[in-house]
Enzyme design. Structure first.
Site, PDB file in Angstrom:
ATOM      1  N   PHE A  24     -12.345   6.583  -5.866  1.00 51.34           N
ATOM      2  CA  PHE A  24     -13.463   7.012  -5.025  1.00 51.34           C
ATOM      3  C   PHE A  24     -14.807   6.594  -5.610  1.00 51.34           C
ATOM      4  CE2 PHE A  24     -11.398  10.920  -2.754  1.00 51.34           C
ATOM      5  CZ  PHE A  24     -10.794  10.051  -1.860  1.00 51.34           C
ATOM      6  N   ILE A  93      -2.593  11.122  -4.551  1.00 55.74           N
ATOM      7  CA  ILE A  93      -1.750  11.410  -3.392  1.00 55.74           C
ATOM      8  C   ILE A  93      -0.822  10.227  -3.116  1.00 55.74           C
ATOM      9  CG2 ILE A  93      -3.389  13.030  -2.346  1.00 55.74           C
ATOM     10  CD1 ILE A  93      -4.529  10.805  -0.677  1.00 55.74           C
ATOM     11  N   ASP A  94      -0.681   9.341  -4.133  1.00 56.24           N
ATOM     12  CA  ASP A  94       0.039   8.085  -3.911  1.00 56.24           C
ATOM     13  C   ASP A  94       1.499   8.095  -4.347  1.00 56.24           C
ATOM     14  OD1 ASP A  94      -0.139   7.947  -6.729  1.00 56.24           O
ATOM     15  OD2 ASP A  94      -1.917   6.674  -6.669  1.00 56.24           O
ATOM     16  N   HIS A 109      -3.170  17.796  -4.830  1.00 58.16           N
ATOM     17  CA  HIS A 109      -3.805  17.378  -3.575  1.00 58.16           C
ATOM     18  C   HIS A 109      -2.765  16.911  -2.555  1.00 58.16           C
ATOM     19  CE1 HIS A 109      -7.993  16.627  -5.636  1.00 58.16           C
ATOM     20  NE2 HIS A 109      -7.679  17.899  -5.532  1.00 58.16           N
ATOM     21  N   CYS A 120       2.589  22.906  15.269  1.00 58.43           N
ATOM     22  CA  CYS A 120       3.908  23.566  15.153  1.00 58.43           C
ATOM     23  C   CYS A 120       4.500  23.470  13.748  1.00 58.43           C
ATOM     24  CB  CYS A 120       4.890  22.999  16.175  1.00 58.43           C
ATOM     25  SG  CYS A 120       5.450  21.335  15.800  1.00 58.43           S
ATOM     26  N   SER A 181      -9.961  10.122 -14.446  1.00 60.64           N
ATOM     27  CA  SER A 181     -10.613  11.008 -13.467  1.00 60.64           C
ATOM     28  C   SER A 181     -12.088  11.166 -13.813  1.00 60.64           C
ATOM     29  CB  SER A 181      -9.938  12.381 -13.443  1.00 60.64           C
ATOM     30  OG  SER A 181     -10.662  13.247 -12.574  1.00 60.64           O
ATOM     31  N   SER A 182     -12.919  11.140 -12.774  1.00 59.38           N
ATOM     32  CA  SER A 182     -14.358  11.344 -12.986  1.00 59.38           C
ATOM     33  C   SER A 182     -14.678  12.819 -13.230  1.00 59.38           C
ATOM     34  CB  SER A 182     -15.132  10.863 -11.756  1.00 59.38           C
ATOM     35  OG  SER A 182     -14.792  11.675 -10.641  1.00 59.38           O
ATOM     36  N   VAL A 224      -7.239   2.875 -18.949  1.00 61.97           N
ATOM     37  CA  VAL A 224      -6.265   3.936 -19.215  1.00 61.97           C
ATOM     38  C   VAL A 224      -4.851   3.378 -19.383  1.00 61.97           C
ATOM     39  CG1 VAL A 224      -5.930   4.494 -16.743  1.00 61.97           C
ATOM     40  CG2 VAL A 224      -5.605   6.261 -18.453  1.00 61.97           C
TER      41      VAL A 224
HETATM   42  P1  CNA Z   1     -12.672   9.337  -8.859  1.00 65.89           P
HETATM   43  O1  CNA Z   1     -13.753  10.342  -8.697  1.00 65.89           O
HETATM   44  O2  CNA Z   1     -12.713   8.106  -8.015  1.00 65.89           O
HETATM   45  O3  CNA Z   1     -12.688   8.902 -10.406  1.00 65.89           O
HETATM   46  C1  CNA Z   1     -11.867   7.883 -10.893  1.00 65.89           C
HETATM   47  C2  CNA Z   1     -12.333   7.591 -12.304  1.00 65.89           C
HETATM   48  O4  CNA Z   1     -11.421   6.670 -12.865  1.00 65.89           O
HETATM   49  C3  CNA Z   1     -13.715   6.957 -12.365  1.00 65.89           C
HETATM   50  O5  CNA Z   1     -14.545   7.751 -13.180  1.00 65.89           O
HETATM   51  C4  CNA Z   1     -13.487   5.571 -13.002  1.00 65.89           C
HETATM   52  O6  CNA Z   1     -14.465   5.253 -13.963  1.00 65.89           O
HETATM   53  C5  CNA Z   1     -12.147   5.747 -13.669  1.00 65.89           C
HETATM   54  N1  CNA Z   1     -11.316   4.547 -13.724  1.00 65.89           N
HETATM   55  C6  CNA Z   1     -11.017   3.699 -12.712  1.00 65.89           C
HETATM   56  N2  CNA Z   1     -10.142   2.763 -13.133  1.00 65.89           N
HETATM   57  C7  CNA Z   1      -9.915   3.037 -14.458  1.00 65.89           C
HETATM   58  C8  CNA Z   1      -9.122   2.424 -15.448  1.00 65.89           C
HETATM   59  N3  CNA Z   1      -8.356   1.370 -15.191  1.00 65.89           N
HETATM   60  N4  CNA Z   1      -9.136   2.961 -16.694  1.00 65.89           N
HETATM   61  C9  CNA Z   1      -9.910   4.034 -17.000  1.00 65.89           C
HETATM   62  N5  CNA Z   1     -10.681   4.669 -16.084  1.00 65.89           N
HETATM   63  C10 CNA Z   1     -10.660   4.175 -14.827  1.00 65.89           C
HETATM   64  O7  CNA Z   1     -11.242   9.985  -8.687  1.00 65.89           O
HETATM   65  P2  CNA Z   1     -10.707  11.410  -9.168  1.00 65.89           P
HETATM   66  O8  CNA Z   1      -9.253  11.287  -9.217  1.00 65.89           O
HETATM   67  O9  CNA Z   1     -11.436  11.930 -10.336  1.00 65.89           O
HETATM   68  O10 CNA Z   1     -11.145  12.339  -7.937  1.00 65.89           O
HETATM   69  C11 CNA Z   1     -10.246  13.071  -7.289  1.00 65.89           C
HETATM   70  C12 CNA Z   1     -10.029  12.614  -5.853  1.00 65.89           C
HETATM   71  C13 CNA Z   1      -9.773  11.140  -5.721  1.00 65.89           C
HETATM   72  C14 CNA Z   1      -8.796  13.252  -5.332  1.00 65.89           C
HETATM   73  O11 CNA Z   1      -9.125  13.980  -4.183  1.00 65.89           O
HETATM   74  C15 CNA Z   1      -7.815  12.135  -4.998  1.00 65.89           C
HETATM   75  O12 CNA Z   1      -6.974  12.496  -3.955  1.00 65.89           O
HETATM   76  C16 CNA Z   1      -8.694  11.007  -4.650  1.00 65.89           C
HETATM   77  N6  CNA Z   1      -8.122   9.652  -4.656  1.00 65.89           N
HETATM   78  C17 CNA Z   1      -6.816   9.435  -4.938  1.00 65.89           C
HETATM   79  C18 CNA Z   1      -6.315   8.142  -4.928  1.00 65.89           C
HETATM   80  C19 CNA Z   1      -4.869   7.904  -5.248  1.00 65.89           C
HETATM   81  O13 CNA Z   1      -4.030   8.741  -4.887  1.00 65.89           O
HETATM   82  N7  CNA Z   1      -4.537   6.807  -5.925  1.00 65.89           N
HETATM   83  C20 CNA Z   1      -7.154   7.056  -4.640  1.00 65.89           C
HETATM   84  C21 CNA Z   1      -8.514   7.323  -4.333  1.00 65.89           C
HETATM   85  C22 CNA Z   1      -8.974   8.628  -4.364  1.00 65.89           C
END
Ligand code: CNA
Length: 238
Positions: A24, A93-94, A109, A120, A181-182, A224
């Protein structure tokens, strides 16, 4: 990790970017730089304009039919099998953690694998959901009862799945890892605090800074997948 009695990991969208799924909040690339989240992924948006909702969600659901776990998911599954990781909480959610073989996973989530009729409660697979969207001119997937199917995920404005269990697990952790995660989405971003409150050690592996970096024992602003693979190698698991 070797010294810890109970290690819990919280993952976010950053563990799945290497599988080709956008997160995101990565500046310039994250989905939020393209859309207004509340307009498309809130429960209100789903109820008020399901066609607009599915314009955003259909490509996400289609994408998930094609993607595979990457080295971050495999490393976490490996750490669990070897007894170093005791529980995994994911905001994703993947379904990629389960596909990689992780067993003790809580998807707070939900996941995009199935959908539920908002009227229903009938459940269908995401494959059938896509078929229904296609049959209805790429718009709204209706149930036989006249209701609309909603992906079985937590939208903005809805309560988390199994939050109590997540809090319980976080409170048991003497080592709490945050991976990709951010930590900007509440209440998931409060989970590390339950471990810290019990004097647990916090480790954060994320490209961007987070609001908890200053409380962490270790912060790693690196990829990561690379980091977790290196960790498995160090522990002789690969
Ligand atoms: P976010 O807020 O988008 O944060 C993702 C974090 O990951 C960011 O801070 C990036 O800097 C960091 N990042 C990205 N790629 C890498 C990497 N390769 N190595 C290290 N760090 C990396 O997403 P969060 O998960 O914190 O926020 C939660 C939301 C995002 C939830 O509601 C999820 O459902 C939602 N989401 C999920 C997916 C999925 O299921 N794959 C995709 C997009 C969003």
């Amino acid at each position: 990790m070797k010294g810890s009695k109970y290690t819990v990991c919280l993952t976010g969208a950053g563990v799945s970017t290497a599988s080709g799924i956008s997160d995101f909040r990565t500046p310039g690339k994250g989905l939020w730089s393209k859309v207004n989240p509340i307009e498309v992924t809130s429960i209100q948006a789903f109820q008020e304009n399901p066609a607009r909702f599915y314009q955003f969600y259909r490509p996400r659901i289609e994408e998930l039919q094609q993607v595979s776990p990457n080295q971050a998911h495999h490393a976490l599954a490996q750490l669990e099998r070897a007894g170093y990781l005791h529980f995994l909480i994911t905001q994703n959610i993947d379904c990629l953690h389960k596909k990689a073989g992780s067993q003790r996973v809580l998807e707070i989530h939900g996941n995009l694998d199935q959908s539920i009729c908002f009227q229903c409660g009938r459940k269908i697979s995401s494959r059938l959901l896509l078929q229904k969207i296609e049959e209805n001119d790429h718009k709204i997937p209706y149930c036989q009862c006249g209701g609309v199917f909603k992906p079985d995920v937590v939208l903005f404005g809805e309560a988390l799945f199994n939050l109590d269990e997540a809090i319980d697990e976080a409170s048991k952790a003497d080592l709490f890892l945050v991976a990709g995660s951010s930590l900007q989405v509440s209440p998931a971003n409060l989970l590390p605090e339950y471990s810290l409150a019990q004097k647990g050690n916090l480790v954060i592996i994320n490209y961007m800074e987070t609001h908890l970096d200053h409380k962490a024992a270790v912060v790693i602003h690196q990829d990561v997948g690379l980091f977790l693979s290196a960790l498995c190698q160090y522990l002789n698991l690969l």
